[in-house]
Design an enzyme around this catalytic site. Structure first.
Site, PDB file in Angstrom:
ATOM      1  N   HIS A  74       0.368  -1.040  -0.136  1.00  0.00           N
ATOM      2  CA  HIS A  74      -0.378  -0.137   0.039  1.00  0.00           C
ATOM      3  C   HIS A  74       0.766   1.282   0.039  1.00  0.00           C
ATOM      4  O   HIS A  74       1.578   1.352   0.986  1.00  0.00           O
ATOM      5  CB  HIS A  74      -0.562   0.139   0.803  1.00  0.00           C
ATOM      6  CG  HIS A  74      -1.809  -1.197   1.089  1.00  0.00           C
ATOM      7  ND1 HIS A  74      -2.993  -0.803   1.701  1.00  0.00           N
ATOM      8  CD2 HIS A  74      -2.551  -1.883   0.138  1.00  0.00           C
ATOM      9  CE1 HIS A  74      -3.990  -1.817   1.851  1.00  0.00           C
ATOM     10  NE2 HIS A  74      -3.847  -2.127   0.290  1.00  0.00           N
ATOM     11  N   TYR A 203      -8.691   5.335   7.542  1.00  0.00           N
ATOM     12  CA  TYR A 203      -8.696   5.856   9.432  1.00  0.00           C
ATOM     13  C   TYR A 203      -9.982   6.905   9.329  1.00  0.00           C
ATOM     14  O   TYR A 203     -10.391   7.623   9.193  1.00  0.00           O
ATOM     15  CB  TYR A 203      -7.856   6.152  10.027  1.00  0.00           C
ATOM     16  CG  TYR A 203      -6.602   4.999  10.292  1.00  0.00           C
ATOM     17  CD1 TYR A 203      -5.662   5.034   8.791  1.00  0.00           C
ATOM     18  CD2 TYR A 203      -6.529   5.115  11.271  1.00  0.00           C
ATOM     19  CE1 TYR A 203      -4.927   3.425   9.454  1.00  0.00           C
ATOM     20  CE2 TYR A 203      -5.172   3.590  11.290  1.00  0.00           C
ATOM     21  CZ  TYR A 203      -4.652   3.109  10.240  1.00  0.00           C
ATOM     22  OH  TYR A 203      -3.583   2.282  10.995  1.00  0.00           O
ATOM     23  N   PRO A 295      -3.191   0.525  19.094  1.00  0.00           N
ATOM     24  CA  PRO A 295      -3.467  -0.145  17.237  1.00  0.00           C
ATOM     25  C   PRO A 295      -3.626   1.084  16.894  1.00  0.00           C
ATOM     26  O   PRO A 295      -3.207   0.579  15.206  1.00  0.00           O
ATOM     27  CB  PRO A 295      -3.851  -1.107  17.504  1.00  0.00           C
ATOM     28  CG  PRO A 295      -5.038  -1.100  18.648  1.00  0.00           C
ATOM     29  CD  PRO A 295      -4.011  -0.498  19.449  1.00  0.00           C
TER      30      PRO A 295
END
Ligand code: FAS
Ligand code: PHB
Length: 394
Positions: A74, A203, A295
């Site tokens: 990515h 996100y 995380p």
């Protein structure tokens, strides 16, 4: 029964298995004691993003053949907020990409390599206790296998046994300092065979809470929702999970979401934690045994790998050249990288999550920070270079 080895490793997670592999390649005998079965270790669904330094080390260690066949590369990530989805060009801004390859697969590759090399891993070893690691004598471990008492004598002990492991908890309280920040929420994670909502990770910052759409392949997604610490997996049906995820995503991502039955569903608490130092005489801590990051920055597994690289270098130098330099510098060298990752992971968590006690002023600050991020190449470059992973010993 009594056994001897040069390095006794506690824990067969990524840290322990990778350390064992690197030491064996250098001709250093090591034995791993793991309290669970191999199946149990493989059943834990965790990390998914690898930094370039992690992939480089796996390459150098001859462990990356399947990774290169099956992983995804990515060049960027998306951040969704306020109904829009913005792209961060990681490769264009930092010169590096990230690799999507589940921790489960790395663990599987490490287990296969260890078995192929005929190296010793005692699974279901219970009651591991550490002895004589700080008094100048030769350290040793006691434990039970099939209920029978065992001893493992060694030159060094590597505590690769995670946050709840026995190694760190065996250090006298006056010899260790801990630094901790807990978060008033957790992550509910779902693994499902459904195509990712976007070509790269999304996100999402939303007033209802954080969401993340990650993946394991082009047909398997790993998605997360910020949830209450009092939530249980049973409260979250698949339908509820997918509906809530859709409500937190930008319209483009939401439109691409294809709900599917969950293969795995779990809730993990979030924590920032560091233990200092990471060495106590003949005991060295590595990975989650020494530090935990939320995380959000995809750092946990990658930090474990850089610890192991440094520790392996120090142990190999000790056994090959009888030099103490690498081992004497291990803790300070590892902690410098740890704290930079702690900072980034905390900043990403603060930027993207809804904090229950957050007032309207804090919310406006979050919006202003995101607005600045997407109007400043410098801000995006700073995020990119941390996300892809800082150079080792930067
Ligand atoms: P691990 O905890 O993986 O392994 C430690 C091993 O030691 C375990 O197998 C355990 O059974 C064993 N052990 C413990 N006590 C023992 C004892 N007394 N005797 C013998 N063996 C013992 N990181 C990311 O980058 N992205 C993520 O999305 C992400 N999600 C996570 C979700 C959860 C629920 C958790 C707990 C962690 C997550 N992490 C994530 C971080 C995670 O990937 C860790 O960084 C990684 O597992 C670190 O590997 P180890 O240091 O090997 O620790
Ligand atoms: C994952 O794929 O599990 C993952 C990816 C990125 C993160 C956290 C988890 O920041």
């Amino acid at each position: 029964m009594q056994q001897s080895t040069q390095v006794a490793i506690i824990g067969a997670g990524p840290s322990g298995l990778l350390l064992g592999h690197l030491l064996a390649r250098a001709g250093i005998h090591n034995v791993i004691l793991e309290r669970h079965s191999a199946e149990h270790v493989l059943g834990r669904v965790r990390a998914g993003i690898l930094e370039r330094t992690t992939v480089d080390l796996l390459d150098q260690a001859g462990l990356a053949e399947r990774l290169h066949r099956e992983s995804l590369v990515h060049d960027g990530i998306y951040i969704a907020f306020d109904g829009q989805r913005q792209h961060i060009d990681l490769k264009g801004l930092s010169g590096h990409a990230v690799v999507v390859y589940g921790q489960t697969e790395i663990t599987r590759d490490l287990m296969s390599a260890r078995a192929a090399a005929g190296l010793v891993t005692h699974y279901e070893a219970s009651g591991v206790a550490l002895h004589d690691f700080q008094n100048g004598q030769k350290p040793w471990l006691s434990y039970l296998r099939q209920g029978k008492p065992q001893e493992l004598h060694c030159d060094f002990i590597a505590g690769c046994d995670g946050f709840h492991g026995v190694a760190r908890h065996s250090v006298p309280p006056d010899a260790i300092r801990t630094f901790e920040r807990t978060y008033p929420f957790g992550w509910l994670g779902v693994l499902a065979d459904t195509p990712p909502v976007a070509p790269e990770l999304v996100y999402a910052q939303h007033p209802r809470g954080f969401a993340l759409c990650s993946m394991r392949s082009k047909t398997r997604s790993r998605c997360y929702l910020q949830c209450s610490l009092t939530d249980s997996v049973e409260q979250w049906s698949d339908e509820l999970f997918w509906a809530e995820l859709r409500s937190r995503l930008d319209p483009v991502s939401a439109a691409a979401l294809q709900p599917a039955p969950s293969i795995e569903k779990s809730i993990a608490p979030l924590r920032s934690f560091v233990a200092e130092p990471m060495r106590f005489g003949k005991l060295f801590l590595a990975g989650d045994a020494a530090h935990i990051v939320p995380p959000t920055g995809a750092k946990g597994l990658n930090l474990a790998v850089s610890d192991v690289r440094y520790l392996a270098e120090g142990l190999i130098e000790h056994f090959r050249e009888r030099s103490r330099v690498g081992l004497d510098h291990y803790s300070a060298r590892a902690l410098r990288r740890v704290w930079r990752a702690e900072r980034f992971s905390w900043a990403m968590t603060r930027l993207l999550h809804s904090f229950p006690d957050q007032g309207s002023f804090d919310h406006k600050l979050q919006q202003a920070e995101l607005d600045y991020l997407f109007s400043s190449r410098a801000a995006q470059t700073a995020l990119a270079e941390n996300y892809v992973g800082l150079a080792l010993d930067a």
